[in-house]
Design an enzyme around this catalytic site. Sequence first.
Site, PDB file in Angstrom:
ATOM      1  N   TYR A 278      51.821  20.918  20.262  1.00  0.00           N
ATOM      2  CA  TYR A 278      53.005  20.238  19.720  1.00  0.00           C
ATOM      3  C   TYR A 278      53.071  18.786  20.186  1.00  0.00           C
ATOM      4  CZ  TYR A 278      54.640  24.666  17.902  1.00  0.00           C
ATOM      5  OH  TYR A 278      54.738  25.825  17.181  1.00  0.00           O
TER       6      TYR A 278
ATOM      7  N   ARG B 193      68.678  32.610  14.990  1.00  0.00           N
ATOM      8  CA  ARG B 193      69.349  32.340  13.715  1.00  0.00           C
ATOM      9  C   ARG B 193      69.682  33.536  12.841  1.00  0.00           C
ATOM     10  NH1 ARG B 193      65.259  27.691  11.900  1.00  0.00           N
ATOM     11  NH2 ARG B 193      63.903  29.206  12.905  1.00  0.00           N
TER      12      ARG B 193
ATOM     13  N   ARG C 263      62.338  36.220  20.304  1.00  0.00           N
ATOM     14  CA  ARG C 263      63.334  35.497  19.501  1.00  0.00           C
ATOM     15  C   ARG C 263      64.547  36.364  19.145  1.00  0.00           C
ATOM     16  NH1 ARG C 263      61.861  30.523  16.956  1.00  0.00           N
ATOM     17  NH2 ARG C 263      60.071  29.712  18.050  1.00  0.00           N
TER      18      ARG C 263
ATOM     19  N   ARG D  45      75.856  27.498  17.307  1.00  0.00           N
ATOM     20  CA  ARG D  45      74.903  26.415  17.047  1.00  0.00           C
ATOM     21  C   ARG D  45      75.620  25.257  16.349  1.00  0.00           C
ATOM     22  NH1 ARG D  45      71.706  22.931  15.781  1.00  0.00           N
ATOM     23  NH2 ARG D  45      69.579  23.146  14.991  1.00  0.00           N
TER      24      ARG D  45
ATOM     25  N   ASP E 288      63.685  26.599  24.889  1.00  0.00           N
ATOM     26  CA  ASP E 288      62.548  26.433  23.986  1.00  0.00           C
ATOM     27  C   ASP E 288      61.344  25.969  24.786  1.00  0.00           C
ATOM     28  OD1 ASP E 288      61.915  26.474  20.956  1.00  0.00           O
ATOM     29  OD2 ASP E 288      60.902  24.690  21.725  1.00  0.00           O
TER      30      ASP E 288
END
Length: 344
Positions: free
Chosen positions: A153, A31, A27, A40, A77
Amino acid sequence: MNIQKPILELFQTKQPNRQKVPWWMMRQAGRYLPEYRELRKEAGSFLDLVYNPQMACEVTMQPIRRYGMDAAILFSDILVIPHALGQNVSFVAGEGPKLSSFDFSKLGFKTFDQTLSPIYETVSNVRSALSHEGFNHTAHFGFAGAPWTVACYMIEGGGSKTFEKTKIMAYGRPQEFNDLMDLLIESTTTYLLGQIKAGAEVVQLFDSWAGLLDEDAFRKFVIHPTKKIVKTLKEQYPDIPVIGFPRGAGNLYLPYVQETGIDGVGIDPSVPTKWAARLLQPLCVVQGNLDPVRLLCGGDDLALAAEKIINDLKDGAFIFNLGHGVIKETDPKNIDFLKSLLYP
Ligand code: 1CP
């Protein structure tokens, strides 16, 4: 193979480089970086960013320009696979991913290639950007979620701590669950082959929820699917290294490494580094395993933790990494500090 790239050289020779341990961070694009948050905002939704080959390439390059890691991981992702198979996926700000209710009969390959083609374009853009911008030491990583974690998920409809719905299906309706696993093995393999064709030099399989399973289920839903994916990739691209990251696998890291055929293994922070040096490094490249919270805290605590990992693993084939992804509140300056510890 390009031997100017320390990570590729490590996979080729298995010889440790004690002076200059190669490093990157899971990662690493994301962010915690102000330039990511800026882009973004501009892109609109998270998936708009993922499926925009120019912007996704830009995001992949952001941490490389700041820190010059030895790997640039494709910005995407793990949930693009369910999306490409026809399940609705969205990312709600502050809440994480939301998937429409699971219906196996609605999944298939009808729009699969079309949905994923911008991601292959991102991969080839990153390949050019790395060479144009002179990052000749940086290996280009592709990735996908492993079938078990992606199934979690898909069935749960989003994140969870325990993924009970998924386990209830896996144990209670094995036929239906096996059909889903077969579909995910096939689609994940196709997706990784597409990334390799587009220029990925290493691929990583993220099995973030492997640690939720007992031994029998771990063998069926983690080891077996990974082994099948690795086998097909190796038939076509024997020289492309595959790294597996079965987070939380505990003692099952050993059969995972022995049985899947992977070339490298990502270890989470709970794995004792001396244990990994003794039992895993003779078998494959080990990658890990700094607790991301120590990176967030910084200072002497970070220095001590990073030094212990380096000392314990530097005499074998080793890539320094975190044991899980960078936390979004991490101060980018702590990564400069980490780099100064790796390369004093
Ligand atoms: O709002 C935003 O900007 C979204 C935040 C975000 C980012 C930056 C998400 C949503 N995904 C990503 C990128 C991402 N995801 C990468 C990029 C490459 C990199 O720099 O490493 C990678 C490799 C992933 C992989 C991923 N996505 C995993 C496996 C690794 C892990 O962290 O365990 C998982 C489980 C996901 C699902 C996912 N996507 C996003 C979130 C917030 C989550 C976690 C959901 C949850 O379970 O709570």
